[in-house]
Design a protein around this motif. Structure first.
Motif, PDB file in Angstrom:
ATOM      1  N   THR A   1       0.829  -1.204   0.000  1.00 27.81           N
ATOM      2  CA  THR A   1       0.000   0.000   0.000  1.00 27.81           C
ATOM      3  C   THR A   1       0.863   1.254   0.000  1.00 27.81           C
ATOM      4  O   THR A   1       0.630   2.181  -0.771  1.00 27.81           O
ATOM      5  CB  THR A   1      -0.928   0.029   1.234  1.00 27.81           C
ATOM      6  OG1 THR A   1      -1.749  -1.133   1.221  1.00 27.81           O
ATOM      7  CG2 THR A   1      -1.784   1.271   1.262  1.00 27.81           C
TER       8      THR A   1
ATOM      9  N   ALA B   1       2.568   1.581  -3.524  1.00 31.36           N
ATOM     10  CA  ALA B   1       1.653   1.852  -4.630  1.00 31.36           C
ATOM     11  C   ALA B   1       0.926   3.181  -4.470  1.00 31.36           C
ATOM     12  O   ALA B   1       0.619   3.846  -5.457  1.00 31.36           O
ATOM     13  CB  ALA B   1       0.641   0.716  -4.761  1.00 31.36           C
ATOM     14  N   LEU B   2       0.651   3.548  -3.242  1.00 27.40           N
ATOM     15  CA  LEU B   2      -0.094   4.781  -2.955  1.00 27.40           C
ATOM     16  C   LEU B   2       0.679   5.606  -1.929  1.00 27.40           C
ATOM     17  O   LEU B   2       0.312   5.663  -0.759  1.00 27.40           O
ATOM     18  CB  LEU B   2      -1.483   4.440  -2.412  1.00 27.40           C
ATOM     19  CG  LEU B   2      -2.359   3.559  -3.291  1.00 27.40           C
ATOM     20  CD1 LEU B   2      -3.556   3.043  -2.524  1.00 27.40           C
ATOM     21  CD2 LEU B   2      -2.798   4.333  -4.524  1.00 27.40           C
TER      22      LEU B   2
ATOM     23  N   GLU C   1       0.790   8.582  -1.147  1.00 29.72           N
ATOM     24  CA  GLU C   1       0.024   9.609  -0.423  1.00 29.72           C
ATOM     25  C   GLU C   1      -0.666   9.035   0.813  1.00 29.72           C
ATOM     26  O   GLU C   1      -1.093   9.769   1.700  1.00 29.72           O
ATOM     27  CB  GLU C   1      -1.001  10.274  -1.345  1.00 29.72           C
ATOM     28  CG  GLU C   1      -2.136   9.370  -1.799  1.00 29.72           C
ATOM     29  CD  GLU C   1      -1.833   8.492  -3.009  1.00 29.72           C
ATOM     30  OE1 GLU C   1      -2.760   7.832  -3.495  1.00 29.72           O
ATOM     31  OE2 GLU C   1      -0.680   8.440  -3.473  1.00 29.72           O
ATOM     32  N   THR C   2      -0.758   7.708   0.887  1.00 25.81           N
ATOM     33  CA  THR C   2      -1.364   7.040   2.035  1.00 25.81           C
ATOM     34  C   THR C   2      -0.532   7.256   3.294  1.00 25.81           C
ATOM     35  O   THR C   2      -1.089   7.407   4.385  1.00 25.81           O
ATOM     36  CB  THR C   2      -1.479   5.527   1.760  1.00 25.81           C
ATOM     37  OG1 THR C   2      -2.302   5.348   0.620  1.00 25.81           O
ATOM     38  CG2 THR C   2      -2.073   4.788   2.930  1.00 25.81           C
TER      39      THR C   2
ATOM     40  N   SER D   1      -2.238   8.590   6.675  1.00 29.75           N
ATOM     41  CA  SER D   1      -2.635   7.531   7.621  1.00 29.75           C
ATOM     42  C   SER D   1      -2.589   8.001   9.066  1.00 29.75           C
ATOM     43  O   SER D   1      -3.369   7.535   9.890  1.00 29.75           O
ATOM     44  CB  SER D   1      -1.763   6.300   7.440  1.00 29.75           C
ATOM     45  OG  SER D   1      -0.445   6.537   7.873  1.00 29.75           O
TER      46      SER D   1
END
Length: 70
Positions: A55, A58-59, A61-62, A66
């Motif tokens: 995660t 791939a992302l 910005e997470t 978070s």
């Protein structure tokens, strides 16, 4: 718990972020005082870490977002 949570918000590298997130949730499991939560969480720790790596890579910005979702 606060320190573990703060570590998720300050981590820049995906490995560091994933480890901090997994540790935060492990801290919560231990804080319940319920040994069954700890056993279950420890059994899932490796899978959760691998998923956080996917995660977070791939992302990206997470990772910074978070922190506020916890």
């Amino acid at each position: 718990i606060g320190r573990a949570l703060a570590d998720t918000g300050s981590a820049e590298a995906v490995n560091t972020w994933a480890a901090a997130d997994v540790e935060f949730h492990g801290t919560l499991a231990r804080a319940t005082g319920n040994p069954l939560f700890v056993v279950i969480y420890d059994a899932l720790r490796g899978i959760l870490f691998e998923q956080r790596l996917k995660t977070g890579s791939a992302l990206p910005e997470t990772r910074p977002r978070s922190f506020r979702y916890h």
